[in-house]
Each structure stands twice: as C-alpha cells, then as structure tokens.
Scaffold this motif. Structure first.
Motif, PDB file in Angstrom:
ATOM      1  N   HIS A 514       0.842  -1.189   0.000  1.00  0.00           N
ATOM      2  CA  HIS A 514       0.000   0.000   0.000  1.00  0.00           C
ATOM      3  C   HIS A 514       0.881   1.244   0.000  1.00  0.00           C
ATOM      4  CE1 HIS A 514      -3.720  -2.247   0.738  1.00  0.00           C
ATOM      5  NE2 HIS A 514      -2.985  -3.015   1.521  1.00  0.00           N
ATOM      6  N   PHE A 515       0.535   2.193  -0.890  1.00  0.00           N
ATOM      7  CA  PHE A 515       1.328   3.407  -1.044  1.00  0.00           C
ATOM      8  C   PHE A 515       0.428   4.640  -0.971  1.00  0.00           C
ATOM      9  CE2 PHE A 515       3.470   0.050  -3.411  1.00  0.00           C
ATOM     10  CZ  PHE A 515       4.774   0.136  -2.917  1.00  0.00           C
ATOM     11  N   LEU A 516       1.015   5.739  -0.527  1.00  0.00           N
ATOM     12  CA  LEU A 516       0.336   7.025  -0.515  1.00  0.00           C
ATOM     13  C   LEU A 516       1.146   7.994  -1.369  1.00  0.00           C
ATOM     14  CD1 LEU A 516      -1.958   8.813   0.757  1.00  0.00           C
ATOM     15  CD2 LEU A 516      -0.194   9.599   2.351  1.00  0.00           C
ATOM     16  N   PHE A 517       0.507   8.542  -2.412  1.00  0.00           N
ATOM     17  CA  PHE A 517       1.118   9.568  -3.240  1.00  0.00           C
ATOM     18  C   PHE A 517       0.746  10.935  -2.667  1.00  0.00           C
ATOM     19  CE2 PHE A 517       1.845   6.183  -6.086  1.00  0.00           C
ATOM     20  CZ  PHE A 517       2.691   6.607  -7.110  1.00  0.00           C
ATOM     21  N   ALA A 518       1.738  11.809  -2.590  1.00  0.00           N
ATOM     22  CA  ALA A 518       1.508  13.169  -2.111  1.00  0.00           C
ATOM     23  C   ALA A 518       2.059  14.147  -3.138  1.00  0.00           C
ATOM     24  CB  ALA A 518       2.189  13.382  -0.756  1.00  0.00           C
ATOM     25  N   ALA A 519       1.153  14.820  -3.874  1.00  0.00           N
ATOM     26  CA  ALA A 519       1.556  15.823  -4.856  1.00  0.00           C
ATOM     27  C   ALA A 519       1.875  17.124  -4.124  1.00  0.00           C
ATOM     28  CB  ALA A 519       0.435  16.042  -5.868  1.00  0.00           C
ATOM     29  N   CYS A 520       3.057  17.673  -4.358  1.00  0.00           N
ATOM     30  CA  CYS A 520       3.516  18.867  -3.657  1.00  0.00           C
ATOM     31  C   CYS A 520       3.725  20.017  -4.638  1.00  0.00           C
ATOM     32  CB  CYS A 520       4.822  18.587  -2.917  1.00  0.00           C
ATOM     33  SG  CYS A 520       4.686  17.309  -1.655  1.00  0.00           S
ATOM     34  N   PHE A 521       3.311  21.217  -4.227  1.00  0.00           N
ATOM     35  CA  PHE A 521       3.415  22.387  -5.089  1.00  0.00           C
ATOM     36  C   PHE A 521       4.829  22.988  -5.074  1.00  0.00           C
ATOM     37  CE2 PHE A 521       2.736  27.063  -5.662  1.00  0.00           C
ATOM     38  CZ  PHE A 521       2.434  27.010  -7.011  1.00  0.00           C
ATOM     39  N   LYS A 522       5.510  22.889  -3.943  1.00  0.00           N
ATOM     40  CA  LYS A 522       6.830  23.505  -3.809  1.00  0.00           C
ATOM     41  C   LYS A 522       7.953  22.478  -3.730  1.00  0.00           C
ATOM     42  CE  LYS A 522       5.015  27.596  -1.472  1.00  0.00           C
ATOM     43  NZ  LYS A 522       5.076  28.453  -0.253  1.00  0.00           N
ATOM     44  N   GLY A 523       7.693  21.298  -4.183  1.00  0.00           N
ATOM     45  CA  GLY A 523       8.711  20.262  -4.178  1.00  0.00           C
ATOM     46  C   GLY A 523       8.232  19.062  -4.965  1.00  0.00           C
ATOM     47  N   PRO A 524       9.074  18.051  -5.127  1.00  0.00           N
ATOM     48  CA  PRO A 524       8.682  16.867  -5.898  1.00  0.00           C
ATOM     49  C   PRO A 524       7.606  16.048  -5.192  1.00  0.00           C
ATOM     50  CG  PRO A 524      10.810  16.525  -4.853  1.00  0.00           C
ATOM     51  CD  PRO A 524      10.456  17.957  -4.613  1.00  0.00           C
ATOM     52  N   THR A 525       6.874  15.281  -5.979  1.00  0.00           N
ATOM     53  CA  THR A 525       5.873  14.364  -5.425  1.00  0.00           C
ATOM     54  C   THR A 525       6.571  13.302  -4.583  1.00  0.00           C
ATOM     55  OG1 THR A 525       4.312  14.716  -7.227  1.00  0.00           O
ATOM     56  CG2 THR A 525       4.146  12.624  -6.040  1.00  0.00           C
ATOM     57  N   GLN A 526       5.990  13.034  -3.418  1.00  0.00           N
ATOM     58  CA  GLN A 526       6.540  12.025  -2.511  1.00  0.00           C
ATOM     59  C   GLN A 526       5.628  10.802  -2.482  1.00  0.00           C
ATOM     60  OE1 GLN A 526       9.533  12.442  -1.164  1.00  0.00           O
ATOM     61  NE2 GLN A 526       9.670  14.526  -1.991  1.00  0.00           N
ATOM     62  N   ILE A 527       6.237   9.622  -2.443  1.00  0.00           N
ATOM     63  CA  ILE A 527       5.489   8.372  -2.320  1.00  0.00           C
ATOM     64  C   ILE A 527       5.871   7.735  -0.998  1.00  0.00           C
ATOM     65  CG2 ILE A 527       4.897   6.162  -3.373  1.00  0.00           C
ATOM     66  CD1 ILE A 527       5.960   7.249  -6.018  1.00  0.00           C
ATOM     67  N   TYR A 528       4.853   7.424  -0.187  1.00  0.00           N
ATOM     68  CA  TYR A 528       5.069   6.799   1.115  1.00  0.00           C
ATOM     69  C   TYR A 528       4.540   5.369   1.090  1.00  0.00           C
ATOM     70  CZ  TYR A 528       5.885  11.551   2.834  1.00  0.00           C
ATOM     71  OH  TYR A 528       6.374  12.822   3.023  1.00  0.00           O
ATOM     72  N   ARG A 529       5.212   4.510   1.811  1.00  0.00           N
ATOM     73  CA  ARG A 529       4.730   3.141   2.007  1.00  0.00           C
ATOM     74  C   ARG A 529       3.880   3.121   3.280  1.00  0.00           C
ATOM     75  NH1 ARG A 529       6.959  -2.238   1.711  1.00  0.00           N
ATOM     76  NH2 ARG A 529       5.204  -3.616   2.203  1.00  0.00           N
ATOM     77  N   ILE A 530       2.701   2.531   3.187  1.00  0.00           N
ATOM     78  CA  ILE A 530       1.797   2.442   4.334  1.00  0.00           C
ATOM     79  C   ILE A 530       1.987   1.083   5.007  1.00  0.00           C
ATOM     80  CG2 ILE A 530      -0.599   2.517   5.102  1.00  0.00           C
ATOM     81  CD1 ILE A 530      -1.249   4.136   2.602  1.00  0.00           C
ATOM     82  N   HIS A 531       2.396   1.103   6.262  1.00  0.00           N
ATOM     83  CA  HIS A 531       2.615  -0.123   7.030  1.00  0.00           C
ATOM     84  C   HIS A 531       1.518  -0.267   8.081  1.00  0.00           C
ATOM     85  CE1 HIS A 531       6.756  -0.444   5.438  1.00  0.00           C
ATOM     86  NE2 HIS A 531       6.783   0.873   5.579  1.00  0.00           N
ATOM     87  N   GLU A 532       1.020  -1.468   8.217  1.00  0.00           N
ATOM     88  CA  GLU A 532       0.057  -1.760   9.275  1.00  0.00           C
ATOM     89  C   GLU A 532       0.801  -2.431  10.425  1.00  0.00           C
ATOM     90  OE1 GLU A 532      -3.624  -4.771   9.809  1.00  0.00           O
ATOM     91  OE2 GLU A 532      -3.820  -3.324   8.178  1.00  0.00           O
ATOM     92  N   LEU A 533       0.706  -1.862  11.623  1.00  0.00           N
ATOM     93  CA  LEU A 533       1.426  -2.355  12.788  1.00  0.00           C
ATOM     94  C   LEU A 533       0.461  -2.995  13.775  1.00  0.00           C
ATOM     95  CD1 LEU A 533       3.733   0.742  13.436  1.00  0.00           C
ATOM     96  CD2 LEU A 533       4.188  -1.254  11.988  1.00  0.00           C
ATOM     97  N   ASP A 534       0.889  -4.109  14.349  1.00  0.00           N
ATOM     98  CA  ASP A 534       0.122  -4.787  15.392  1.00  0.00           C
ATOM     99  C   ASP A 534       0.763  -4.459  16.731  1.00  0.00           C
ATOM    100  OD1 ASP A 534      -1.301  -6.393  17.064  1.00  0.00           O
ATOM    101  OD2 ASP A 534      -0.846  -8.278  16.056  1.00  0.00           O
TER     102      ASP A 534
END
Length: 537
Positions: A514-534
């Motif tokens: 699972h990934f989260l894309f974050a489009a940024c106006f003042k910098g490059p787009t960042q992609i985060y990995r979503i981790h589920e923790l127990d």
C-alpha cells in the motif's frame, strides 16, 4: 493453594521420611536433600549435582541473577519446581528445557520483571503454573503456546500494564478451560485496579498505521489521480511547471513507480482520467492556453490531443471532477475567473461538450461530485460565498442548499463510512472542518486547526479511513477515523524537508503493498509506504 502448600502435600510422596545420604560433596551446603527432593536456601548459584531420581526441587532466597537456557537439564525427572523470594529478574528462552515430566511450576515472590516468550517451551506435562507476586508489567505473546495440559494459572500480585501487549492474554483466557487468577491492572490510569478478567478485548485499539518514505518523483505537482487500465493501477500527476500530465505505472523489475507516458499541458492544474472500455481519456484543465481532452491513439497507452474544451467558458480552471449522469460520463470544471463560470461537460458523440453553466461570477475553486439520498449531487466551493450544494433534477443541476458555518472554504472532499456521508472542508487559515450529512444538510462534527492548508483529503486504505490535512507552513497531519466516536484521531505527522506544500493525495495498492502519493506544489511528489502495525505483538 499456594506453591509452598502444594509442595508440603507432595513431600510425603518423596520417600515418606526415608533417609538418604548423598555421597560426600553431592548435596550443596545450602541444600537439604532426601532421596527424591531437594530444598536449597541462600545458595549463590544453581546447584548442578542432584540425585538421579529427583522429583521436587525448591529454591528459596538464592542469589541467582537469571535463569539461563538449559538450567535444569540434569534433572529430567522433576515433577515439581518451586522458586520463592529469589533475586533473579530475568527468565531466558528454554530455561526449563528437558523438563518434559514437570507438572508443577511455582515462580512466586521473586524480582522477575521479564520473562522470554519461549521460557516455558517444552513443558508439555505442566498442569499448575504460578507467576504470582513478581514485578511483571506484561507477558510476552504466546508465552503459553504448547501448554495444552494447563489447568491452573496464577498471575496475581503483578503490576500489569493493561495495554495492547496484554490483548493476547485476554483472548487466551477466554479460549481455554484453565482456572486463571489474574489480579488487577496497575495501569494505565483509566484501567487501574480493574480485574484483568473483567476487561473486554474489543475495547483495545491495537492496530496502528505508519507511513515511511518510499520514492520521490521529480517536479512539483498540483494533482494526483488513480485509474485502472487493463487490470493494472496507473497514476497521473498534474505537473504545471513541467507543463505535462505524467502517467506512472509500477515497474515489476525495478520494484518502483516509473514514467509510462506524458502529455504536453503547460500550466495544467488538473489531469482527470476516464477509462471507457479499452480506451483512455484524460482531461487536462489548464490555466492558460485552453483546456484539452486527450484520447488514446494506440494500444500501448499512447495518447494524442483530441479536443479543445469550451474555450470561451473555461477561462481559469482550478479543479476538474468526473461524474456519471443518466448513464453518461461527464466532467465538471470549476472556474476561478471573475468572468467565467463553472461548466458541466458531458459526452456527446466523439467528444465532450458544455451541458450547463453553473455558479457564474462566483470564482469557484473546487468541485466535488457525490451521491446523497440516491441522487447525484455537486458541491462547489468558492472564494465569494459558502459552499453550495446542487442536486441533479430534470437533466440539470439545481441549487439545493448551502453549508452553514462554513466561510472561506477552499476545497471539499467527501467519503462514506458506516452508512454515513462525511465531508472534509479545507480552510487556508483558521479551522478546517469535518461534517456529516443528516438527511437535509451537512452538520459540523469536528474542527481541526489549519495553517496554510490547500488540501484536507480523505484517503481509504485497505482497512482504515484516513484524512490528511496539508500545511504550507508546518507539518501536515494524518488522521484516522475512529468508527465508535465518528471523529478523526491524530495518527502521524508528515513534513519538511520531504513533504512541502501538499496539494493532493492518493492511495495505491500495488504488488500487495500500500502506497500514498503526495503531490507537492513547492517540491517533488513524494510516495510513502503504508505499514500496518500490530501493537499487541
């Protein structure tokens, strides 16, 4: 009955007073020995020579610092083992290895603050276990795994912290027939003095979400949209300074997202994809030079300009949304110019043409398509008035109501949870808001401080409803909707130097991740990995 009491009952079985004198040096100075029982008091270490027929061993006030793996390999015939008032604080994995006949294990009134998860491994005949009156704040998960013969467990007198680490124990207690003495919680404060057996496992919130950086996509972006083409997820970024709509896809060999196609679109503010059968369309809403519709020109996802969209009406687009009306695909483009008007464009033959002008002269900044009461609705945010809700009636949108208590709203995004429709309202400065539809209008549920926010966007992951409030000046905040409270709870902060002035987010599932894309106006787009923790692990 305590461990010492049971020991006294069992001692008569150990030879019934039959004297046994071990060979010289075979019984420690600190121990009393009979034919099949030994009691040691004050010993500086664990005695290592025992009678071969030893059935019971008691260790009292020894100065042993820890029970190491294999401490009792020389006493395989033991049936009872008792520790009381000792100074050791740690029990290691496999501390009782080799004691396959042990039935009674009493570890009481000691200094134990830690016990390893495999400490009791191999005790397949154990029926009575006591860990009473020690310093245990928690017990490791699966501590009792493999101990199917247990009938009595005593855990009383420990300062247990009744948090997620104890969830496994509550579930275990409800699944076994053993008699368990649990005692009370020492913390947290809300649960102090409550008996463990009275706790409901369902009240524990033991799942967490964590976002970690995964990849950066060069160039700033105003929008990010997800679409599926031939069974594979694709992402399109609106990159105004690069002058393009950039389409990304997952590269299985590189295990990352890579550019697949780019469409020339100077000053683009929104790239809205539409898949009709095997054909892909992309609406490129542009501040200058006119908005365009691109269409797939070849099977390998190559696109070409197809149509100039309403050049006299779309003067300064700020947002574009896709919606379906009467079975036909349509786009609504929010126009922020003083002389323009938000325009509904629907498919007519090969192209998309104006169907209705909405909200003229109001300088709309955002459009949101949603369904309420089984009918299509459209919500328009504007710099000049409160958000206005339209409903589809008689082949056109008619004004239904506005949203009270909502001034200076830059954008709106909705989501559904538990049968309700919620609305996230973005305000640049002040408080952004979470609202819920009550059947006639949206009512305020929660206010969240905004510091330069252009986006307050709900994101649905595999199991959680998130909402992310962006910030141009400080950290952006990730929230999670708590179903019981119907409120957003803080989850994580995202901020500089990676995340700068976010404008849009999108959740993507790819290759089981699972990934989260974050489009940024003042910098490059960042992609985060979503981790589920127990948190109960």
């Amino acid at each position: 009955m305590g461990g010492v009491g049971i020991l006294l009952l069992l001692l008569p079985l150990a030879g019934a007073g039959v004297a046994w004198r071990p060979p010289k040096g075979k019984c420690s100075l600190f121990c009393s020995c009979s034919k099949d029982s030994v009691l040691c008091e004050g010993s500086p270490d664990l005695p290592d020579v025992f009678p071969p027929t030893l059935l019971s061993l008691s260790l009292v006030r020894t100065r042993v610092t820890q029970l190491k793996a294999g401490s009792f390999l020389r006493t395989p015939s033991l049936h009872l083992l008792l520790f009381t008032s000792n100074s050791f604080s740690v029990i290691e994995d496999d501390a009782f290895a080799g004691l396959s006949h042990l039935q009674y294990l009493f570890i009481e009134d000691n200094e134990i603050g830690s016990i390893s998860k495999n400490a009791l491994r191999g005790l397949r005949s154990l029926t009575h276990l006591s860990l009473a009156n020690n310093h245990l704040e928690t017990l490791p998960r699966f501590l009792f795994r493999g101990l199917e013969t247990l009938t009595h467990v005593d855990l009383r007198g420990n300062p247990f912290q009744c948090d997620c680490r104890m969830l496994w124990l509550l579930r275990w207690m409800s699944s076994v027939n053993a008699s368990v003495g649990t005692g009370a919680c020492a913390g947290p404060a809300a649960l102090a003095h409550l008996q463990l057996r009275h706790l409901d496992p369902k009240t524990f919130k033991c799942r967490a979400i964590e976002l970690s950086w995964f990849q950066t996509v060069g160039e700033s972006a105003l929008g990010v949209e997800l679409f599926s083409y031939q069974g594979e997820p694709h992402i399109v970024l609106a990159q105004p300074f690069a002058g393009r709509c950039l389409i990304l896809a997952w590269d299985y060999s590189l295990q990352s997202f890579q550019a697949k196609e780019e469409l020339s679109a100077p000053s683009v503010v929104s790239c809205k994809p539409l898949v009709l059968g095997l054909r892909l369309f992309v609406l490129a809403a542009r501040l200058w030079g006119g908005s365009q519709l691109w269409a797939q020109a070849s099977p390998d996802l190559r696109l070409a300009p197809m149509q100039a969209l309403a050049p006299r009406r779309l003067l300064r687009p700020n947002d574009a949304e896709l919606l379906w009306l009467d079975g036909q695909p349509c786009f609504v483009v929010a126009d922020a110019s003083k002389a323009g008007s938000t325009t509904l464009l629907c498919r007519d033959g090969p192209g998309f043409y104006p169907r209705q002008s909405l909200h003229a002269w109001h300088r709309d900044t955002d459009a949101e398509a949603l369904e309420l009461d089984g009918r299509p609705h459209l919500l328009l945010a504007s710099v000049s008035q409160r958000p206005v809700l339209f409903h589809w009636s008689g082949g056109r949108f008619e004004r239904r109501t506005d949203i009270p208590e909502a001034e200076d709203v830059y954008a709106t995004r909705h989501f559904q949870a538990g049968g309700d429709v919620f609305l996230c309202l973005t305000r640049y400065i002040g408080d952004s808001m979470l609202m819920r539809w009550d059947g006639s209008m949206f009512r305020l549920l929660q206010q969240l401080p905004s510091r330069g926010a252009h986006v307050f966007q709900p994101v649905l992951t595999a199991r959680d409803q998130l909402a992310i409030l962006g910030s141009d000046f400080a950290f952006s905040h990730v929230f999670r909707l708590e179903p019981d409270k119907r409120l957003l709870e803080p989850l994580q902060e995202l901020g500089p130097p990676a995340l700068v002035a976010p404008r849009a987010f999108a959740h993507v599932t790819m290759a089981g991740k699972h990934f989260l894309f974050a489009a940024c106006f003042k910098g490059p787009t960042q992609i985060y990995r979503i981790h589920e923790l127990d948190l109960s692990a």
